[in-house]
Design a protein around this motif. Structure first.
Motif, PDB file in Angstrom:
ATOM      1  N   ALA A 122       0.848  -1.204   0.000  1.00  0.00           N
ATOM      2  CA  ALA A 122       0.000   0.000   0.000  1.00  0.00           C
ATOM      3  C   ALA A 122       0.878   1.245   0.000  1.00  0.00           C
ATOM      4  N   CYS A 123       1.914   1.170   0.791  1.00  0.00           N
ATOM      5  CA  CYS A 123       2.817   2.316   0.904  1.00  0.00           C
ATOM      6  C   CYS A 123       3.525   2.564  -0.432  1.00  0.00           C
ATOM      7  N   THR A 124       3.895   1.482  -1.102  1.00  0.00           N
ATOM      8  CA  THR A 124       4.599   1.607  -2.379  1.00  0.00           C
ATOM      9  C   THR A 124       3.731   2.252  -3.454  1.00  0.00           C
ATOM     10  N   ILE A 125       2.476   1.802  -3.534  1.00  0.00           N
ATOM     11  CA  ILE A 125       1.577   2.369  -4.544  1.00  0.00           C
ATOM     12  C   ILE A 125       1.412   3.877  -4.297  1.00  0.00           C
ATOM     13  N   SER A 126       1.278   4.231  -3.030  1.00  0.00           N
ATOM     14  CA  SER A 126       1.121   5.651  -2.709  1.00  0.00           C
ATOM     15  C   SER A 126       2.372   6.429  -3.070  1.00  0.00           C
ATOM     16  N   LEU A 127       3.533   5.821  -2.796  1.00  0.00           N
ATOM     17  CA  LEU A 127       4.783   6.509  -3.119  1.00  0.00           C
ATOM     18  C   LEU A 127       4.918   6.728  -4.624  1.00  0.00           C
ATOM     19  N   LEU A 128       4.473   5.727  -5.377  1.00  0.00           N
ATOM     20  CA  LEU A 128       4.529   5.827  -6.833  1.00  0.00           C
ATOM     21  C   LEU A 128       3.682   7.015  -7.305  1.00  0.00           C
ATOM     22  N   LEU A 129       2.459   7.081  -6.752  1.00  0.00           N
ATOM     23  CA  LEU A 129       1.569   8.191  -7.115  1.00  0.00           C
ATOM     24  C   LEU A 129       2.191   9.528  -6.749  1.00  0.00           C
ATOM     25  N   MET A 130       2.795   9.540  -5.572  1.00  0.00           N
ATOM     26  CA  MET A 130       3.371  10.779  -5.097  1.00  0.00           C
ATOM     27  C   MET A 130       4.561  11.188  -5.951  1.00  0.00           C
ATOM     28  N   TYR A 131       5.347  10.191  -6.355  1.00  0.00           N
ATOM     29  CA  TYR A 131       6.496  10.473  -7.213  1.00  0.00           C
ATOM     30  C   TYR A 131       6.024  11.123  -8.511  1.00  0.00           C
ATOM     31  N   LEU A 132       4.945  10.534  -9.056  1.00  0.00           N
ATOM     32  CA  LEU A 132       4.457  11.037 -10.344  1.00  0.00           C
ATOM     33  C   LEU A 132       3.839  12.425 -10.225  1.00  0.00           C
ATOM     34  N   SER A 133       3.144  12.666  -9.089  1.00  0.00           N
ATOM     35  CA  SER A 133       2.429  13.937  -9.009  1.00  0.00           C
ATOM     36  C   SER A 133       3.223  15.061  -8.336  1.00  0.00           C
ATOM     37  N   ILE A 134       3.952  14.746  -7.275  1.00  0.00           N
ATOM     38  CA  ILE A 134       4.632  15.828  -6.563  1.00  0.00           C
ATOM     39  C   ILE A 134       6.118  15.861  -6.882  1.00  0.00           C
ATOM     40  N   GLN A 135       6.721  14.681  -6.830  1.00  0.00           N
ATOM     41  CA  GLN A 135       8.167  14.655  -6.887  1.00  0.00           C
ATOM     42  C   GLN A 135       8.692  14.540  -8.309  1.00  0.00           C
ATOM     43  N   ASN A 136       7.752  14.546  -9.281  1.00  0.00           N
ATOM     44  CA  ASN A 136       8.150  14.363 -10.667  1.00  0.00           C
ATOM     45  C   ASN A 136       9.208  15.377 -11.085  1.00  0.00           C
ATOM     46  N   PRO A 137      10.416  14.934 -11.336  1.00  0.00           N
ATOM     47  CA  PRO A 137      11.493  15.889 -11.593  1.00  0.00           C
ATOM     48  C   PRO A 137      11.285  16.692 -12.867  1.00  0.00           C
ATOM     49  N   GLY A 138      10.568  16.136 -13.832  1.00  0.00           N
ATOM     50  CA  GLY A 138      10.352  16.839 -15.099  1.00  0.00           C
ATOM     51  C   GLY A 138       9.717  18.195 -14.887  1.00  0.00           C
ATOM     52  N   GLU A 139       9.012  18.327 -13.773  1.00  0.00           N
ATOM     53  CA  GLU A 139       8.312  19.566 -13.510  1.00  0.00           C
ATOM     54  C   GLU A 139       9.268  20.738 -13.286  1.00  0.00           C
ATOM     55  N   TYR A 140      10.444  20.434 -12.765  1.00  0.00           N
ATOM     56  CA  TYR A 140      11.368  21.505 -12.399  1.00  0.00           C
ATOM     57  C   TYR A 140      12.660  21.532 -13.209  1.00  0.00           C
ATOM     58  N   VAL A 141      12.789  20.551 -14.093  1.00  0.00           N
ATOM     59  CA  VAL A 141      14.074  20.439 -14.779  1.00  0.00           C
ATOM     60  C   VAL A 141      13.883  20.498 -16.285  1.00  0.00           C
ATOM     61  N   GLU A 142      14.804  21.185 -16.950  1.00  0.00           N
ATOM     62  CA  GLU A 142      14.788  21.151 -18.399  1.00  0.00           C
ATOM     63  C   GLU A 142      15.751  20.072 -18.823  1.00  0.00           C
ATOM     64  N   ASN A 143      15.183  18.982 -19.323  1.00  0.00           N
ATOM     65  CA  ASN A 143      16.011  17.802 -19.529  1.00  0.00           C
ATOM     66  C   ASN A 143      17.098  17.974 -20.569  1.00  0.00           C
ATOM     67  N   ASP A 144      16.806  18.708 -21.664  1.00  0.00           N
ATOM     68  CA  ASP A 144      17.843  18.772 -22.702  1.00  0.00           C
ATOM     69  C   ASP A 144      19.104  19.491 -22.266  1.00  0.00           C
ATOM     70  N   ILE A 145      18.970  20.459 -21.329  1.00  0.00           N
ATOM     71  CA  ILE A 145      20.210  21.100 -20.877  1.00  0.00           C
ATOM     72  C   ILE A 145      20.482  20.834 -19.387  1.00  0.00           C
ATOM     73  N   LYS A 146      19.699  19.903 -18.820  1.00  0.00           N
ATOM     74  CA  LYS A 146      19.903  19.468 -17.424  1.00  0.00           C
ATOM     75  C   LYS A 146      20.021  20.648 -16.451  1.00  0.00           C
ATOM     76  N   THR A 147      19.129  21.608 -16.629  1.00  0.00           N
ATOM     77  CA  THR A 147      19.153  22.790 -15.765  1.00  0.00           C
ATOM     78  C   THR A 147      17.771  22.989 -15.172  1.00  0.00           C
ATOM     79  N   LEU A 148      17.718  23.514 -13.972  1.00  0.00           N
ATOM     80  CA  LEU A 148      16.419  23.787 -13.347  1.00  0.00           C
ATOM     81  C   LEU A 148      15.702  24.883 -14.133  1.00  0.00           C
ATOM     82  N   ASN A 149      14.361  24.850 -14.101  1.00  0.00           N
ATOM     83  CA  ASN A 149      13.606  25.801 -14.921  1.00  0.00           C
ATOM     84  C   ASN A 149      13.069  26.983 -14.098  1.00  0.00           C
TER      85      ASN A 149
END
Ligand code: C2E
Ligand code: CA
Ligand code: CA
Length: 638
Positions: free
Chosen positions: A203-230
């Motif tokens: 149960a904890c794992t499924i929740s962590l997965l959801l949380m990773y995708l919604s809150i901790q998703n790094p794509g939200e703050y990072v520009e992947n092509d130049i590996k810099t924060l946005n």
């Protein structure tokens, strides 16, 4: 006892995937990311040691391994399991409170951890949480319920915290957190009564997965092509520092010359160049504090006193060319430096200051670095307000045109006037054109504003009063920006035709300035209008640059001598001489002369004697409303 461990195995696999994603991608470097890392580690250890302890208990019971070894495994399992709610609690606090927690919250977490560690670590001796009976059988102790109770307490706290600070999270984030809290509470209760099926970790794992995708998703703050924060990460970091009252300095810069690269060398080369700039920043400055704000704009945040050093390093690198597919390209960084809390106080002010000061740095040809300061921000604030007021005044048609009568020396009458625009705001009161015209010129709204003024003047000239009172002509100010519009002449003629104005009743004033820019358009406009019978005045004579040149090149009929020249002549004999010869020179060129700024009878007499044709100034009248102007003409002060 036989435990069912399938869910634990599934949990391990999922956690492993999340951990790989989490550790290989660049993420936003704040406290919540740190805690998420601990949350992942605890969950992973808990799932692994749940499986290991299921086997070790069995092995200990059957005498295959010593009981003390199984006890160690169980202790590790219980510690990691019980760290999850605490990490989760801290995580929620950091996420919802922007990385800040109160002392009470901190000690609550520490208290829970200390009690749990004491209970768990002492359990092999006290048997409070778990124990092995004399016959070597594993048993749950009464203290386990205390641990469950504490976990429930922490989880309920998390749920309340989420509800309280729900506005800090997006809908998906909120749902993930609600799901986690509710699922964990239910699983803890279920596990209290049903110990065989090991569900907690899953149960904890499924929740962590959801949380990773919604809150901790790094794509939200990072520009992947130049590996810099946005920019989002930049705002978040500034907000955190502002909330925490931690002083910091922003060094932001924009690259000049980039348009050329995109156009001439291609967009893909442009992207490579941005990546090279990011690379340079990564190699020279703290990686966690480098942000790519937009296309050609970067920012660095520093909490140390080294902003000047950063600026120096950036300038040094940009003084040599960048290699773009074998072509050497020179770029100029326009840099701004803003200190919190000395110069900027809020995140809005920060973004605003960056925008404006970079713009200022672009306009400033002598220095590519602009230091943000209060005075500068206040000025910019006022400018933005005035921009809005201009826009509103246009929409509401609330501009007013005032008229300043001009005295005709020969005819001894007030046969003309200068039209001067006025704008009032409820809060700021009257705003003078010296202030708002340059702003309207910068934003381009001067074109529409100029037409509004011209329209009002023509309507007035067409009125019965103006015809009756014999107003020969009105002088209307034209901005250089208007003069550079190819369709200016056409537009003005259209308005005059609409009101059926005799073209000779309009005189247009143009201020001599160094940046007439595209002179050809101006000359064409002037010639088209002059052909129709409209005349031109050169305004503010004596204040600009190559005045005589313009007099030779452009077909003016009137020259208006600036008030500063008039006033200087009244105070100083040399200046008086210059004015005398200027008037004589202009007269010899068959130009009519208006002297501005006439404030006293004495001044008027001197100027008359010199040979000025027209006099304008407070001595005769201040600029007045249309109605006051009509009254004035009915009873002129002569
Ligand atoms: P300007 O064209 O030189 O206009 C003359 C300015 O001097 C006016 O200021 C007027 O009120 C002021 N003035 C006239 N006589 C005296 C005097 O005896 N003593 C003193 N101290 N001042 C005197 P105002 O109305 O504030 O206009 C300032 C400037 O704004 C104008 O300077 C002109 O460049 C610009 N402006 C005004 N109306 C318009 C417009 O409709 N369009 C454009 N493009 N510019 C305008
Ligand atoms: Ca003028
Ligand atoms: Ca003037």
């Amino acid at each position: 006892m036989h435990w069912i461990i399938h869910y634990d195995i599934a949990a391990c696999v999922i956690l492993l995937i999340v951990a790989i994603l989490f550790f290989t991608k660049k993420s936003y470097p704040d406290n919540s990311t740190k805690i998420f890392k601990y949350l992942l580690i605890s969950a992973f250890l808990s799932a692994v040691f749940d499986i290991v302890s299921a086997y070790s208990c069995y092995a200990a019971e059957t005498g295959k391994i010593p009981i003390w070894l199984s006890c160690i495994v169980s202790v590790i399992y219980f510690i990691s399991l019980n760290m999850i709610p605490v990490c989760y609690y801290l995580y929620i606090l950091f996420v919802t409170q922007n990385g800040e927690i109160t002392v009470v919250e901190k000690y609550l977490a520490i208290g829970v951890v200390v009690i749990e560690l004491l209970l768990i670590c002492s359990s092999p001796f006290t048997g409070f949480i778990f124990r092995y009976t004399k016959s070597g059988v594993y048993e749950r102790g009464i203290g386990l319920y205390l641990l469950y109770g504490m976990a429930l307490f922490v989880l309920i706290n998390c749920l309340m915290m989420t509800i309280k600070f729900r506005y800090m999270l997006s809908v998906e984030q909120r749902n993930a957190v609600y799901f986690y809290s509710v699922a964990s509470i239910m699983v803890v209760i279920y596990q209290m009564y049903n110990e065989r099926l090991l569900l907690t970790n899953f149960a904890c794992t499924i929740s962590l997965l959801l949380m990773y995708l919604s809150i901790q998703n790094p794509g939200e703050y990072v520009e992947n092509d130049i590996k810099t924060l946005n920019q989002k990460a930049f705002i978040k970091m500034c907000r955190m520092n502002v909330k925490g009252g931690r002083p910091f300095t922003i060094v932001a810069f924009e690259l000049d010359g980039f348009k050329y690269i995109n156009e001439v060398l291609g967009v893909s080369n442009g992207k490579d160049l941005i990546a090279s700039v990011a690379d340079f920043l990564h190699k020279n400055f703290q990686k966690k504090k480098i942000f790519h704000l937009s296309g050609i704009r970067f920012a660095l945040i520093t909490s140390r006193n080294n902003a000047e050093e950063i600026v120096e390093k950036i300038n040094k690198r940009f003084s040599s060319p960048w290699d773009v597919s074998g072509v050497d390209v020179v770029l100029t960084p326009h840099i701004c430096l803003a200190k919190y809390p000395d110069h900027v106080n809020t995140i809005e002010e920060i973004m605003y200051a960056i925008d404006y000061s970079i713009q200022e740095a672009v306009e400033n040809t002598f220095n590519n670095v602009v230091y943000v300061n209060r005075e500068f921000l206040n000025k910019k604030n006022r400018e933005t307000r005035i921009e809005h007021i201009i826009k509103n005044a246009m929409e509401n048609d609330s501009f007013q045109v005032y008229y300043q009568p001009i005295y005709d020396v020969k005819a001894k009458s007030f046969s003309s006037a200068e039209a001067l625009v006025r704008m009032t705001d409820e809060e700021m009161g009257i705003i003078f054109p010296d202030e708002f015209i340059p702003i309207a010129e910068k934003t381009g709204s001067i074109i529409k504003l100029g037409e509004i003024v011209f329209d009002k003047v023509c309507r007035f000239l067409n009125s019965e009063d103006s015809l009756r009172l014999g107003i020969q002509f009105v002088e209307v100010n034209l901005s250089v920006v208007q003069c550079m519009q190819e369709d200016l002449a056409g537009r003005l003629l259209e308005i005059m035709d609409y009101y059926q104005i005799d073209y000779s009743r309009i005189n247009l004033e143009i201020t001599e300035t160094a940046n007439f820019g595209n002179n050809e358009i101006l000359v064409n406009n002037m010639n088209t209008l002059i052909d129709k019978g409209i005349t031109f005045s050169m305004d503010d004579y004596g204040t600009g640059f190559s005045t005589t040149n313009y007099l030779i090149e452009l077909p003016f009929r009137i020259v208006k001598i600036d008030k500063s020249i008039v006033w200087a002549a009244m105070d100083d004999s040399k200046a008086l001489k210059i004015l005398k010869y200027t008037v004589a020179m202009l007269r010899s060129l068959e130009l009519k002369i208006v002297a501005e700024g006439v404030e006293t009878l004495e001044q008027a007499d001197i100027l008359k004697r010199m040979g000025c044709n027209y006099l304008q100034g407070y001595y005769y009248s201040r600029p007045v409303t249309e109605k006051e102007y009509i009254d004035f003409l009915q009873e002129p002060p002569l």
